[in-house]
Scaffold this motif. Structure first.
Motif, PDB file in Angstrom:
ATOM      1  N   PRO A  58     -13.297  -7.158  -2.010  1.00 26.40           N
ATOM      2  CA  PRO A  58     -11.743  -6.278  -1.520  1.00 26.40           C
ATOM      3  C   PRO A  58     -10.937  -7.192  -0.836  1.00 26.40           C
ATOM      4  O   PRO A  58     -11.260  -8.180  -0.398  1.00 26.40           O
ATOM      5  CB  PRO A  58     -12.424  -5.209  -0.494  1.00 26.40           C
ATOM      6  CG  PRO A  58     -14.035  -5.408  -0.610  1.00 26.40           C
ATOM      7  CD  PRO A  58     -14.227  -6.772  -0.968  1.00 26.40           C
ATOM      8  N   ARG A  84       0.928  -1.177  -0.025  1.00 19.15           N
ATOM      9  CA  ARG A  84      -0.045  -0.087   0.039  1.00 19.15           C
ATOM     10  C   ARG A  84       1.066   1.113   0.066  1.00 19.15           C
ATOM     11  O   ARG A  84       0.459   2.137  -0.770  1.00 19.15           O
ATOM     12  CB  ARG A  84      -0.705  -0.145   1.156  1.00 19.15           C
ATOM     13  CG  ARG A  84      -2.012   1.244   1.170  1.00 19.15           C
ATOM     14  CD  ARG A  84      -3.034   1.205   2.157  1.00 19.15           C
ATOM     15  NE  ARG A  84      -2.200   1.210   3.846  1.00 19.15           N
ATOM     16  CZ  ARG A  84      -3.000   0.932   4.526  1.00 19.15           C
ATOM     17  NH1 ARG A  84      -4.347   0.698   4.547  1.00 19.15           N
ATOM     18  NH2 ARG A  84      -2.584   0.806   6.009  1.00 19.15           N
ATOM     19  N   ASP A 120      -5.851  -0.470  -2.691  1.00 17.05           N
ATOM     20  CA  ASP A 120      -6.391   0.172  -3.866  1.00 17.05           C
ATOM     21  C   ASP A 120      -6.502  -0.886  -4.899  1.00 17.05           C
ATOM     22  O   ASP A 120      -5.802  -1.740  -5.320  1.00 17.05           O
ATOM     23  CB  ASP A 120      -5.260   1.052  -4.424  1.00 17.05           C
ATOM     24  CG  ASP A 120      -4.936   2.183  -3.614  1.00 17.05           C
ATOM     25  OD1 ASP A 120      -4.490   2.232  -2.570  1.00 17.05           O
ATOM     26  OD2 ASP A 120      -5.525   3.397  -4.089  1.00 17.05           O
ATOM     27  N   ASP A 121      -7.775  -0.939  -5.509  1.00 18.47           N
ATOM     28  CA  ASP A 121      -8.033  -1.906  -6.494  1.00 18.47           C
ATOM     29  C   ASP A 121      -7.370  -2.234  -7.556  1.00 18.47           C
ATOM     30  O   ASP A 121      -7.272  -3.381  -7.888  1.00 18.47           O
ATOM     31  CB  ASP A 121      -9.714  -1.392  -7.080  1.00 18.47           C
ATOM     32  CG  ASP A 121     -10.149   0.059  -6.792  1.00 18.47           C
ATOM     33  OD1 ASP A 121      -9.216   0.761  -7.443  1.00 18.47           O
ATOM     34  OD2 ASP A 121     -11.028   0.492  -6.141  1.00 18.47           O
ATOM     35  N   HIS A 173      -9.132   3.973   0.452  1.00 15.08           N
ATOM     36  CA  HIS A 173      -8.137   3.016   0.241  1.00 15.08           C
ATOM     37  C   HIS A 173      -6.914   3.695   1.373  1.00 15.08           C
ATOM     38  O   HIS A 173      -5.650   3.158   1.355  1.00 15.08           O
ATOM     39  CB  HIS A 173      -7.425   2.749  -0.827  1.00 15.08           C
ATOM     40  CG  HIS A 173      -8.350   2.259  -2.034  1.00 15.08           C
ATOM     41  ND1 HIS A 173      -8.867   1.054  -1.577  1.00 15.08           N
ATOM     42  CD2 HIS A 173      -9.069   2.916  -2.830  1.00 15.08           C
ATOM     43  CE1 HIS A 173      -9.916   0.984  -2.549  1.00 15.08           C
ATOM     44  NE2 HIS A 173     -10.167   1.996  -3.438  1.00 15.08           N
ATOM     45  N   MET A 202     -13.988   3.607  -5.464  1.00 18.78           N
ATOM     46  CA  MET A 202     -13.674   2.295  -5.877  1.00 18.78           C
ATOM     47  C   MET A 202     -14.025   1.758  -7.327  1.00 18.78           C
ATOM     48  O   MET A 202     -15.221   2.044  -7.695  1.00 18.78           O
ATOM     49  CB  MET A 202     -14.353   1.295  -4.724  1.00 18.78           C
ATOM     50  CG  MET A 202     -13.899   0.999  -3.569  1.00 18.78           C
ATOM     51  SD  MET A 202     -14.910  -0.459  -2.834  1.00 18.78           S
ATOM     52  CE  MET A 202     -13.522  -1.466  -2.221  1.00 18.78           C
TER      53      MET A 202
END
Lengths: 344, 344, 344
Positions: free
Chosen positions: B97, B32, B63-64, B46, B266
């Motif tokens: 997620p 991350r 984070d996607d 996020h 998202m």
């Protein structure tokens, strides 16, 4: 009195002297992810908790070379700040895996001294031990460096040259407690080759290359809290170049060797190594390996493979190491000799 | 037998074939923070555990696009090592997620094959699924690439062209369990615009620009364990340049789009995408977006907004995409079509 | 209506106005390890959980400058997006250590306003407070910037110039609860010098230098979610250079000061600071310090040392700061005045 560390000179070392190195360090997922960002490291045992659990460990241990660099970095202010050359490694053994949350410290014992005939420098051998927060050793290796004398008139010490093994005996390799390769997932590991698929003498060209950047080698070297000025300060050398920490080349070559040696999961022994030529930003590193030996261990499904790992400049002929004069070819950066654990 | 991975060629794929990709990966705070260091990513969901808790999640998910890159990277050695071109994406859906400590793996199924008329290459369609340590899917998308044949005399396979949706239907978007935007903190999120403030057809120039560095795109690409040689080896191309991983441009543009779309929290759907022109170190990327569609979801306070995200060279005219010939303009790097969740 | 943030202009500020800044951030080991990769930071209290426990804390707190940068970064979109110059800092106090898992947010109160006589710009003073997830303040400082007016015909506000201390009084410094230096391990800390070994007026040349890279300062600045365009976009300035975030120079100089001030463990006060000249990629930074004051604290074994920390270009004469005209010499980057905690 000057408050800054001028480093030790040759006459500051004595046989039996133990130097406790500064700045212990607690490891987190940050060190692991930076390692994976700085090197194309993909060995599954260090990447996945699930893979590690299938191998009998409670979670993924940190890449073994992270331990080496962390311990090495701590020794720099005490051992190699005034070193002219890093001459060699021997008897390296990885003794215990390190996990997120562990705290590493290091100490070195002077085990050899020899003043050079020029009277200006001498060779210092140290045995360095890394420890975790429980005091247990996690890594041990011998390193020798050529160090300047501060006072050229200082008397030479008695010469003591340690009796070092040419390689770590397979019987002395430590397999982490509980490690088993009986449920080893070759698909997740990335390759299907077991130790029995490799022949002693076999050579592997690892194909891929990486071009080195200033920002990357400096971030790596700082991460290990290695303070040697030449890696960071472009005004320190007449040619304005920053010398790349030899360990950066070791990690780059080891990571490149995944392609062909994906199952050489864990480094457990460091038999020797030479930084044959300096490496600079802009150089592109490729790597090749040669199988030097194979051995069994007492652990389930686990063999030990002894490998020569060579890093060289992209475009250099693979599997060429030295010239007719016995010296390393100019495009060779690294010649490393290590033991790794591999499924039988 | 060569130990290194030469990658698959066109004739190595067959319809229905399932390829389990190598090297699962356990995520930590390191991934991350590196994402936040490499991209100007600021979406609050996020970034902050507290913000995520106010939105009904137990902590901040990664984070996607980290998930996308991690899964994509695993497919490279099996799908695109011999690819000539990355042709497109479709039917991408983020299904669950991912949190610190989760372990990701990936598999791909071959769903389409078509040999090109030149007999030298063919197109391979795969549906790739990312999974967490519980085996649950976290991401699914279709990607197609043009791959070289190894043996030009190999017979062409039966042509199968999958029937792909032009976009993911809003009804097929998955809102994470428990997610709610009823207590959404617009001040902490950084902007006050709700979905109702955006009009279909509205265009947003995201203003900011970032100049790309070699060290950064290589660190990013390595972090995803993407092994494609062209990204790392300056000796791999005749022009001595390293081609930047298209996903680096995706993440850079998405992060730049915070300025104007901070509440598009998202990414839940990836409808399509084209890497219009290659990007190299030294290029400065800017971004603009266009609102393509809006939809409701069953989740409290949550809408879905469909966005075109374009990355282009700094100085290029905003909102220009293609020339009169229907081809992308030379300054366009990326044309991405995605769904994001936003407060109603 | 434009969706992007144009930033506030001078006339958008009013005395007493409180601005809650966007994007809270949860800290992990990733932030710490990146800090250690980007700067040669080695202060043991921030590096080792074991060292921190011996000092009465439950684990190693994050480097104090991480807190400063994180809080500062959050203020940029609201305070300095249209700033012409960052004029100064005062009354900075670190109020509570921050640990992995804590979530930081920030708010600023406008405490001073003064329109410049040119009618085009004005000076804004804000007191910024960083908070953790419990709402407790972790950091407070005053900063003043020169900001452009949007509308040159807007009426000037009433001039309010805050009455700021030249330095934080030792009595106002906050020693973290439980901190004790009675079992301080000088060997692990890296140097043997106690506060009593330093004289007021003493100057220390920190010897080492670091050459700055684009990738590194951008990664650092992004990590703090600082969005100022000039740091990232080489097309933003006529000369094509990216201006380095002043805080990058602060952290680099502070880390370099380890060599000679290894026991100045924790920054607790920020008395003032000036970014004397801009710094660019390729510059090599060196640092020197001067002891300005010493004070006792109520905490066991802990003193406070007030230090001037100067960053300058490699090759510049140490201990030179200003010319005969009272202006900073052209090779000086930073002049910082802070309090740190040190064993008595």
């Amino acid at each position: 009195m000057s408050k800054t560390n001028a480093g030790r000179f040759f006459e500051d070392y004595s046989i039996g002297q133990v130097i406790e190195h500064a700045v212990p360090r607690t490891m987190s997922g940050g060190e692991r992810s930076l390692y994976h960002a700085l090197y194309p490291a993909r060995h599954a045992l260090h990447s996945s908790d699930d893979f590690a659990r299938d191998c009998g460990l409670h979670e993924a241990p940190l890449d073994d070379l992270i331990l080496f660099h962390m311990v090495f970095g701590k020794t720099v202010p005490d051992i190699s700040l005034n070193a002219v050359a890093n001459l060699g490694y021997a008897e390296g053994r990885f003794l215990k895996p390190v996990y997120l949350g562990d705290t590493l410290s290091a100490r070195s014992e002077v085990i050899g001294l020899k003043e050079n005939s020029n009277g200006k420098t001498g060779i210092v051998w140290v045995r360095t031990t890394g420890e975790d927060q429980f005091g247990g050793p996690i890594l041990s290796y011998v390193r020798w460096v050529m160090v300047r004398k501060r006072d050229l008139t200082a008397a030479a010490p008695e010469t003591v040259i340690p009796d070092l093994s040419g390689s770590v005996s397979p019987a002395d390799l430590v397999v982490p407690e509980g490690l088993s390769f009986e449920k080893y997932n070759f698909i997740h590991a990335g390759e299907s080759h077991r130790m029995s698929d490799y022949e002693v003498g076999e050579q592997i060209d690892h194909v891929d290359g990486v071009t080195i950047e200033e920002a990357e080698h400096m971030m790596a070297t700082r991460l290990w809290q290695n303070t040697a000025k030449v890696h960071f300060d472009s005004t320190a050398r007449p040619d304005g170049r920053r010398l790349i920490y030899g360990g950066h080349v070791i990690s780059m070559a080891r990571a490149l060797s995944f392609n062909g040696l994906a199952n050489a999961q864990m480094i457990v022994g460091l038999n020797g190594g030479a930084h044959a030529n300096p490496c600079f930003s802009g150089d592109t590193i490729t790597a090749w390996s040669e199988v030097l030996d194979k051995a069994e261990t007492d652990a389930p499904g686990i063999g030990a493979i002894r490998l020569r790992l060579v890093a060289q400049r992209s475009g250099a002929t693979a599997f060429s190491l030295k010239g007719d004069d016995g010296k390393y070819l100019p495009d060779v950066f690294l010649d490393l000799d290590y033991w790794a654990l591999m499924p039988l």
